[in-house]
Motif scaffolding. Structure first.
Motif: not given
Length: 218
Positions: A115-125
Motif C-alpha cells: 500500500q505504501s508503494i501505491h501511496k508513493l505512486w499517487r504522488r508521483g514517487c
C-alpha cells in the motif's frame, strides 16, 4: 544522544524521545565504511565516488518529497535540517519484526508495505530499492513507514521498468524472507502479492492521481 547505527551517508543517533537523528558523515568516514563493506575490493573507489555524487541527488529527493507530500507520516514525520541531516520517528525495523511477529502479522505488514508503494505512486514517487526489510519500519500503531528514502525517483518510466523487470525479486529483502523464516510461505505470499499489485495497469491508474486531486480542489 547514543549512536545506534550507520549507513553509507549517515550515522544514526537515538534522541531519547522516540525520535532518531540521521547525521551526514564526514567524507573520510564514508570512505572507511565503504572499505569495510566492500572488504577492500577494487570497486571501493567507484562506490565512494558514487556515494559523494548521491549527496546532491539526495537533496533533490528531499526537496521533491516535501513538495509532493503535505503529511510526511509515510516517511516517519521527518524534520529536515542542515545539508542532508534529518530527524525521524524511531521505529521497529521490518527485519526485526520478522523474527518476533506471527505469520499473519507479517502478511499484514507486507500488505501495508505494498500500500505504501501505491501511496508513493499517487504522488508521483517511486522507491527504487525495494529492500523493505531494512529500509522500512513499523510505528507503534502498526503504520509502515519508509525510513530510508534517498533513492526515490519522480520518473514514471523508472517505475515501469522495475515492474516489468520485477526488480524486487533481485533485492536482499526477497532473500531475507527465505533465510530468516522457517518456511517459504511468507516469501511465496510476498511474491504473489507483489505480482498482483505491482502492474503497469495499476501504475497508470495511480501515478500522480494524488497531485491531480490536490490541483482540482484548489
Amino acid at each position: 544522544m547514543r549512536k545506534i547505527g550507520e549507513g553509507y551517508h549517515y550515522s544514526v543517533y537515538d534522541l531519547g524521545n522516540n525520535r532518531v537523528l540521521k547525521r551526514q558523515k564526514k567524507k573520510w568516514r564514508v570512505l572507511l565504511y565503504i572499505l569495510f563493506v566492500n572488504c577492500f575490493l577494487p570497486r571501493t573507489v567507484r562506490e565512494y565516488k558514487n556515494a559523494l555524487r548521491n549527496i546532491e541527488e539526495t537533496k533533490y529527493v528531499y526537496k521533491g518529497i516535501q513538495e509532493r507530500f503535505a503529511d510526511l507520516k509515510l516517511f516517519g514525520h521527518p524534520v529536515f535540517l542542515q545539508g542532508i541531516d534529518y530527524e525521524q520517528d524511531k521505529v521497529t525495523i521490518f527485519k526485526k519484526a520478522l523474527l518476533i511477529e506471527t505469520d499473519e502479522s507479517i502478511k499484514l505488514y507486507i500488505h501495508k508495505y505494498i500500500q505504501s508503494i501505491h501511496k508513493l505512486w499517487r504522488r508521483g514517487c517511486h522507491e527504487k530499492v525495494f529492500n523493505f526489510t531494512i529500509n522500512t519500519g513499523i510505528e507503534k500503531d502498526g503504520t509502515i513507514v519508509l525510513i530510508d528514502f534517498n533513492e526515490i525517483s519522480f520518473d514514471k518510466e523508472d517505475a515501469r521498468k522495475d515492474i516489468l523487470n520485477q526488480t524486487w525479486k533481485h533485492r536482499w529483502s526477497y532473500t531475507h524472507l527465505r533465510l530468516l523464516l522457517s518456511s517459504r510461505e511468507i516469501q511465496d505470499f510476498y511474491q504473489r502479492r507483489m505480482e498482483e499489485e505491482l502492474t503497469t495497469e495499476k501504475l497508470e491508474s495511480l501515478w500522480e492521481i494524488g497531485l491531480r486531486e490536490v490541483n482540482i480542489s484548489k
